[in-house]
Design a protein around this motif. Structure first.
Motif, PDB file in Angstrom:
ATOM      1  N   CYS A  47       1.112  -1.225   0.142  1.00  0.00           N
ATOM      2  CA  CYS A  47       0.047  -0.040  -0.013  1.00  0.00           C
ATOM      3  C   CYS A  47       0.933   1.211   0.012  1.00  0.00           C
ATOM      4  O   CYS A  47       1.774   1.345   0.815  1.00  0.00           O
ATOM      5  N   PHE A  48       0.534   2.144  -0.757  1.00  0.00           N
ATOM      6  CA  PHE A  48       1.220   3.359  -0.930  1.00  0.00           C
ATOM      7  C   PHE A  48       0.324   4.722  -0.792  1.00  0.00           C
ATOM      8  O   PHE A  48      -0.719   4.563  -1.456  1.00  0.00           O
ATOM      9  N   GLU A  49       0.752   5.584  -0.446  1.00  0.00           N
ATOM     10  CA  GLU A  49       0.347   7.151  -0.526  1.00  0.00           C
ATOM     11  C   GLU A  49       1.354   7.674  -1.066  1.00  0.00           C
ATOM     12  O   GLU A  49       2.348   8.242  -0.635  1.00  0.00           O
ATOM     13  N   GLY A  50       1.011   7.949  -2.405  1.00  0.00           N
ATOM     14  CA  GLY A  50       1.812   8.590  -3.394  1.00  0.00           C
ATOM     15  C   GLY A  50       3.079   7.771  -3.540  1.00  0.00           C
ATOM     16  O   GLY A  50       2.945   6.482  -3.918  1.00  0.00           O
ATOM     17  N   SER A  51       4.175   8.196  -3.258  1.00  0.00           N
ATOM     18  CA  SER A  51       5.513   7.264  -3.194  1.00  0.00           C
ATOM     19  C   SER A  51       5.905   6.693  -1.866  1.00  0.00           C
ATOM     20  O   SER A  51       6.971   5.982  -1.839  1.00  0.00           O
ATOM     21  N   SER A  52       4.993   6.887  -0.883  1.00  0.00           N
ATOM     22  CA  SER A  52       5.376   6.528   0.562  1.00  0.00           C
ATOM     23  C   SER A  52       4.674   5.289   0.814  1.00  0.00           C
ATOM     24  O   SER A  52       3.307   5.101   1.029  1.00  0.00           O
ATOM     25  N   TRP A  53       5.552   4.363   1.131  1.00  0.00           N
ATOM     26  CA  TRP A  53       5.011   2.890   1.474  1.00  0.00           C
ATOM     27  C   TRP A  53       4.545   2.911   2.746  1.00  0.00           C
ATOM     28  O   TRP A  53       4.878   3.325   3.871  1.00  0.00           O
ATOM     29  N   GLN A  54       3.109   2.495   2.752  1.00  0.00           N
ATOM     30  CA  GLN A  54       2.355   2.199   4.237  1.00  0.00           C
ATOM     31  C   GLN A  54       2.363   0.999   4.773  1.00  0.00           C
ATOM     32  O   GLN A  54       1.915   0.914   6.033  1.00  0.00           O
ATOM     33  N   GLY A  55       2.534  -0.148   4.129  1.00  0.00           N
ATOM     34  CA  GLY A  55       2.396  -1.384   4.849  1.00  0.00           C
ATOM     35  C   GLY A  55       2.065  -2.447   3.747  1.00  0.00           C
ATOM     36  O   GLY A  55       1.659  -2.168   2.731  1.00  0.00           O
ATOM     37  N   ALA A  56       2.152  -3.778   4.164  1.00  0.00           N
ATOM     38  CA  ALA A  56       1.638  -4.810   3.244  1.00  0.00           C
ATOM     39  C   ALA A  56       0.607  -5.487   3.956  1.00  0.00           C
ATOM     40  O   ALA A  56       0.474  -5.746   5.252  1.00  0.00           O
ATOM     41  N   GLY A  57      -0.358  -5.989   3.196  1.00  0.00           N
ATOM     42  CA  GLY A  57      -1.656  -6.788   3.778  1.00  0.00           C
ATOM     43  C   GLY A  57      -2.148  -7.735   2.518  1.00  0.00           C
ATOM     44  O   GLY A  57      -1.905  -7.616   1.540  1.00  0.00           O
ATOM     45  N   PHE A  58      -3.199  -8.454   3.195  1.00  0.00           N
ATOM     46  CA  PHE A  58      -3.967  -9.272   2.203  1.00  0.00           C
ATOM     47  C   PHE A  58      -4.961  -8.514   1.508  1.00  0.00           C
ATOM     48  O   PHE A  58      -5.826  -7.801   2.039  1.00  0.00           O
ATOM     49  N   TYR A  59      -5.066  -8.911   0.297  1.00  0.00           N
ATOM     50  CA  TYR A  59      -6.185  -8.302  -0.674  1.00  0.00           C
ATOM     51  C   TYR A  59      -7.170  -9.065  -0.919  1.00  0.00           C
ATOM     52  O   TYR A  59      -7.033 -10.245  -1.112  1.00  0.00           O
ATOM     53  N   ASN A  60      -8.285  -8.486  -0.838  1.00  0.00           N
ATOM     54  CA  ASN A  60      -9.677  -9.481  -1.249  1.00  0.00           C
ATOM     55  C   ASN A  60     -10.689  -8.353  -2.007  1.00  0.00           C
ATOM     56  O   ASN A  60     -11.276  -7.465  -1.241  1.00  0.00           O
ATOM     57  N   SER A  61     -10.730  -8.471  -3.200  1.00  0.00           N
ATOM     58  CA  SER A  61     -11.827  -7.580  -3.814  1.00  0.00           C
ATOM     59  C   SER A  61     -13.242  -7.608  -3.656  1.00  0.00           C
ATOM     60  O   SER A  61     -13.923  -6.915  -3.874  1.00  0.00           O
ATOM     61  N   GLY A  62     -13.676  -8.950  -3.035  1.00  0.00           N
ATOM     62  CA  GLY A  62     -14.787  -9.353  -2.884  1.00  0.00           C
ATOM     63  C   GLY A  62     -15.454  -8.669  -1.465  1.00  0.00           C
ATOM     64  O   GLY A  62     -16.486  -8.970  -1.099  1.00  0.00           O
ATOM     65  N   SER A  63     -14.395  -8.245  -0.556  1.00  0.00           N
ATOM     66  CA  SER A  63     -14.795  -7.781   0.768  1.00  0.00           C
ATOM     67  C   SER A  63     -14.485  -6.286   0.976  1.00  0.00           C
ATOM     68  O   SER A  63     -14.157  -5.571   0.180  1.00  0.00           O
ATOM     69  N   LYS A  64     -15.701  -5.803   1.872  1.00  0.00           N
ATOM     70  CA  LYS A  64     -15.640  -4.364   1.910  1.00  0.00           C
ATOM     71  C   LYS A  64     -14.376  -3.949   2.608  1.00  0.00           C
ATOM     72  O   LYS A  64     -13.800  -2.749   2.340  1.00  0.00           O
TER      73      LYS A  64
END
Length: 405
Positions: A47-64
């Motif tokens: 996850c990035f805000e602009g060029s700043s890395w914010q963290g890593a996590g599990f992605y799921n397009s089917g979840s809110k």
């Protein structure tokens, strides 16, 4: 941050980035601005805000909740060693705050509070009971379960089996199937016995509430029992009988325990026999709302201590108002039924019924009952269910003991 990372990238809004910086581990779908690389449900994304890395996590397009953050350390490699360290850290915390026999029966992993979003693990002796509400964790559970076993082997308390209680409704929101059973095809009895606060219980990990037992009230039961000596106790929403059993064991004159579930009442009766307390407790299978109403109509003031441990009346913000009315109804009736100088233990296990709302409800009920509340204790969940101040969802249990004057 390492320059080479094998994960797809998403750009998030400034609102989401602020939330992550404040320590909350969720990114909602509507907070994703753009992406780079293939987004595969259940995979890890950066996850990035602009060029700043914010963290890593599990992605799921089917979840809110589109991303559940699992790390804010760019050097982490998400292999078996990562999950081993994460679980070992959680277990050592429990060994510190739940010492002796309390560690034999407690929550080992409390989701977001242990940096494992969507994952619950409760320990009942040599059995671990798990619930997973995150697609990414489900896809990695073999590695996670091995790490869990390895940690318990290392501390000299090996696990006999892992029972998966994946029948919680939250799984459907993640696109996960509902099921329950022994992991790896094991076939052990689903009924086990635990000891909490010196009280023995039969726990059904297959069909019991949550993972089989309400572990979060462990020390609240001790607090409630401390003032029960020589009192006539009405234990409402008793489930497996825990509050009533603790009070009876601590010298209550008599306990009446009530639950609408006949199955729960039968299990509570069996627990009373198991602890040689059957002569001090009687059980009633009845709706608590109706029982309190009938007692009020009869002007029945025979109990000088009432305990209210209801299920969560609300699981969303949309139903908080109606839940508040339900909480007020039972508390108001209890306050009216108690004699002056009687005692009330009352709680809510809903995150959405905040402590502020719960206190306002109690104050309103006391005004309507024309009584005053003398606070004895204000408590929350046991420390094996840790509260992270920057993750309000982890703060859910409110527990108060009052004298009604």
């Amino acid at each position: 941050m390492r320059s080479e990372r094998p994960y797809s990238k998403i750009s998030i809004s400034s609102k989401a980035a602020k939330s992550l910086k404040n320590g909350h581990p969720w990114v909602y779908g509507n907070e994703i601005l753009s992406s780079e690389g293939e987004l595969v449900d259940g995979s890890i994304v950066d996850c990035f805000e602009g060029s700043s890395w914010q963290g890593a996590g599990f992605y799921n397009s089917g979840s809110k909740i589109a991303v559940r953050i699992i790390s804010r350390n760019s050097n982490d490699v998400f292999d078996g060693r990562f999950w081993y360290r994460r679980i070992l850290y959680a277990v050592k915390y429990r060994m510190t705050v739940m010492q002796g026999d309390d560690f034999k029966c407690c929550r080992i992993i409390h989701g977001e509070a242990d940096q494992m979003p969507g994952f619950t693990c409760d320990r009942y002796g040599d059995i671990a009971v798990t619930q997973i509400a995150c697609l990414g964790l489900e896809m990695n559970k073999d590695v996670i379960y091995k790490a869990l076993r390895d940690v318990f082997d290392e501390i000299g308390e090996p696990l006999k089996g892992i029972y998966e209680r994946n029948d919680l409704a939250l799984r459907t929101k993640e696109g996960l199937e509902l099921f329950k059973g022994w992991y790896g095809g094991a076939d052990y009895p689903c009924i086990t016995e635990i000891t909490e606060n010196g009280i023995k219980y039969s726990v059904d990990v297959e069909n019991g509430q949550k993972t089989g037992f309400f572990l979060d009230q462990k020390y609240n039961r001790t607090a409630a029992a401390r003032i029960a000596k020589d009192k006539n106790v009405l234990d409402c929403f008793t489930h497996t009988g825990s509050f009533g059993l603790n009070c009876a064991a601590n010298g209550a004159r008599h306990v009446t325990s009530v639950d609408i579930s006949s199955q729960a009442v039968e299990m509570a009766k069996a627990n009373a026999v198991r602890n040689n307390l059957e002569d001090r407790i009687d059980y009633v299978c009845e709706d608590v709302f109706e029982l309190l109403t009938n007692m009020a109509a009869k002007k029945d003031h025979s109990y000088d201590y009432i305990i209210l441990d209801p299920p969560a009346f609300t699981k969303s913000r949309d139903t908080v108002d109606s839940a508040g009315r339900g909480y007020k109804e039972i508390n108001l009736k209890a306050m009216k039924l108690l004699p002056r100088g009687g005692y009330l233990a009352t709680c809510s296990c809903s995150h959405f019924m905040t402590d502020e709302l719960f206190r306002k409800m109690l104050s309103s009920a006391a005004r309507d009952a024309a009584v005053s509340l003398r606070q004895i204790e204000a408590r929350t969940q046991a420390p094996d269910h840790p509260i992270l101040w920057n993750v309000p969802e982890t703060d859910y249990l409110k527990f108060y003991i009052f004298q009604v004057v």
